[in-house]
Enzyme design. Sequence first.
Site, PDB file in Angstrom:
ATOM      1  N   THR A 211     -38.438  47.878  -0.970  1.00 59.75           N
ATOM      2  CA  THR A 211     -37.598  48.494   0.047  1.00 59.75           C
ATOM      3  C   THR A 211     -38.434  48.799   1.269  1.00 59.75           C
ATOM      4  O   THR A 211     -39.658  48.925   1.183  1.00 59.75           O
ATOM      5  CB  THR A 211     -36.924  49.782  -0.477  1.00 59.75           C
ATOM      6  OG1 THR A 211     -35.921  50.200   0.439  1.00 59.75           O
ATOM      7  CG2 THR A 211     -37.927  50.898  -0.666  1.00 59.75           C
ATOM      8  N   VAL A 212     -37.755  48.907   2.423  1.00 56.26           N
ATOM      9  CA  VAL A 212     -38.406  49.189   3.694  1.00 56.26           C
ATOM     10  C   VAL A 212     -37.732  50.390   4.334  1.00 56.26           C
ATOM     11  O   VAL A 212     -36.503  50.539   4.253  1.00 56.26           O
ATOM     12  CB  VAL A 212     -38.336  47.964   4.637  1.00 56.26           C
ATOM     13  CG1 VAL A 212     -38.802  48.318   6.047  1.00 56.26           C
ATOM     14  CG2 VAL A 212     -39.179  46.820   4.083  1.00 56.26           C
ATOM     15  N   ARG A 218     -35.984  44.974  10.252  1.00 55.71           N
ATOM     16  CA  ARG A 218     -35.874  43.901  11.251  1.00 55.71           C
ATOM     17  C   ARG A 218     -37.191  43.659  11.975  1.00 55.71           C
ATOM     18  O   ARG A 218     -37.209  43.251  13.131  1.00 55.71           O
ATOM     19  CB  ARG A 218     -34.774  44.211  12.271  1.00 55.71           C
ATOM     20  CG  ARG A 218     -33.390  44.347  11.668  1.00 55.71           C
ATOM     21  CD  ARG A 218     -32.313  44.376  12.724  1.00 55.71           C
ATOM     22  NE  ARG A 218     -32.244  43.087  13.424  1.00 55.71           N
ATOM     23  CZ  ARG A 218     -31.345  42.819  14.377  1.00 55.71           C
ATOM     24  NH1 ARG A 218     -30.476  43.743  14.748  1.00 55.71           N
ATOM     25  NH2 ARG A 218     -31.339  41.642  14.948  1.00 55.71           N
ATOM     26  N   GLY A 222     -40.627  43.482   5.220  1.00 54.10           N
ATOM     27  CA  GLY A 222     -40.283  43.063   3.859  1.00 54.10           C
ATOM     28  C   GLY A 222     -40.847  41.696   3.509  1.00 54.10           C
ATOM     29  O   GLY A 222     -41.315  41.470   2.390  1.00 54.10           O
ATOM     30  N   TYR A 257     -35.515  34.316   0.325  1.00 58.17           N
ATOM     31  CA  TYR A 257     -36.291  33.882  -0.837  1.00 58.17           C
ATOM     32  C   TYR A 257     -36.400  32.361  -0.888  1.00 58.17           C
ATOM     33  O   TYR A 257     -37.447  31.815  -1.224  1.00 58.17           O
ATOM     34  CB  TYR A 257     -35.670  34.419  -2.124  1.00 58.17           C
ATOM     35  CG  TYR A 257     -35.930  35.892  -2.347  1.00 58.17           C
ATOM     36  CD1 TYR A 257     -37.209  36.423  -2.182  1.00 58.17           C
ATOM     37  CD2 TYR A 257     -34.911  36.758  -2.718  1.00 58.17           C
ATOM     38  CE1 TYR A 257     -37.460  37.762  -2.386  1.00 58.17           C
ATOM     39  CE2 TYR A 257     -35.148  38.106  -2.929  1.00 58.17           C
ATOM     40  CZ  TYR A 257     -36.428  38.599  -2.751  1.00 58.17           C
ATOM     41  OH  TYR A 257     -36.668  39.931  -2.949  1.00 58.17           O
TER      42      TYR A 257
END
Length: 305
Positions: A211-212, A218, A222, A257
């Site tokens: 998590t960020v 943006r 991550g 991913y």
Amino acid sequence: MATAISLAFSLDPQSHHSYHHHFHHNTNFSSHKASIFTQKDPFPFLISSNSHTPNLIIPLSTSQSSSSSSSIETPLQTGKFLTNQELEKLEFLEKYRYFQELGSGVLWVRVMREEEMDVTVWLLAESFAESMLMPKGYVKFLAYLVKQYMIERRAMMPHTATLLGFYKENGEDSDLQLAGTVEVCFDKRGANANPPTPTPPKNSPYICNMTVEKLLRRRGIGWHLLKASEELISQMSSSREVYLHCRMIDTAPLNMYRKAGYTIVETDNLFILLTLQRRKHLMCKVLPESESPFEVDQSTSPIDT
């Protein structure tokens, strides 16, 4: 995003994807400048667990650094007996650094220290509550459960590790902030006892709990937490196959991913909906061959499915 934590109670194990929904795939990054053991921290620091601002970084004065030297020199103690190889790996984790210049600032990634657990727990708990649309009143309850989980996971080091990302915006007046976190499992001994479905091979490295910080999304943080995880896995594990989970409904993280080289190997069937969980993809990436500084543990080399 990678799977949420697998605790004894029932949570949607793929619940906190929020930063990926805001990921900007067109962000221009400079070339990766991280290297193990060579990139120093900008200054010695601790995260204040008593601060009302969870991501506040408190620089240590000279006197504080001196009086705290024993805890800083060996910050990754697990409180259990370790073999010589495990001690070497623990020392390696302690010295690992990943550094990346972003368009808006710089990112440092290293392994979480014990005194940083509380703010990391709070970051994860807030992320879970946000993604599951839970009232803020549940954050403290989630934080309690997450901390119990993290205490157990920390005791499994060096077979698993939690990484923290620290971000500093461009400009002399900007502060270093806790930006995000991710958990990495390196081998069977660090594997979660109750992993989400579809179940990944226990002997293969596994990335989860990423998590960020909401205000720092943006910026590609991550993406580089993922890259730092892969880099560390290349050094800590003999297996080149890395696994993670992604919910079917999360198209943005799924695309990220895939861009990073992960492919779908299995998907939850419809019956998982009866458990009130979202259907998930199990994804895998084969990392390039690289020389690890550690000898292969022959007792955990076969893939255990």
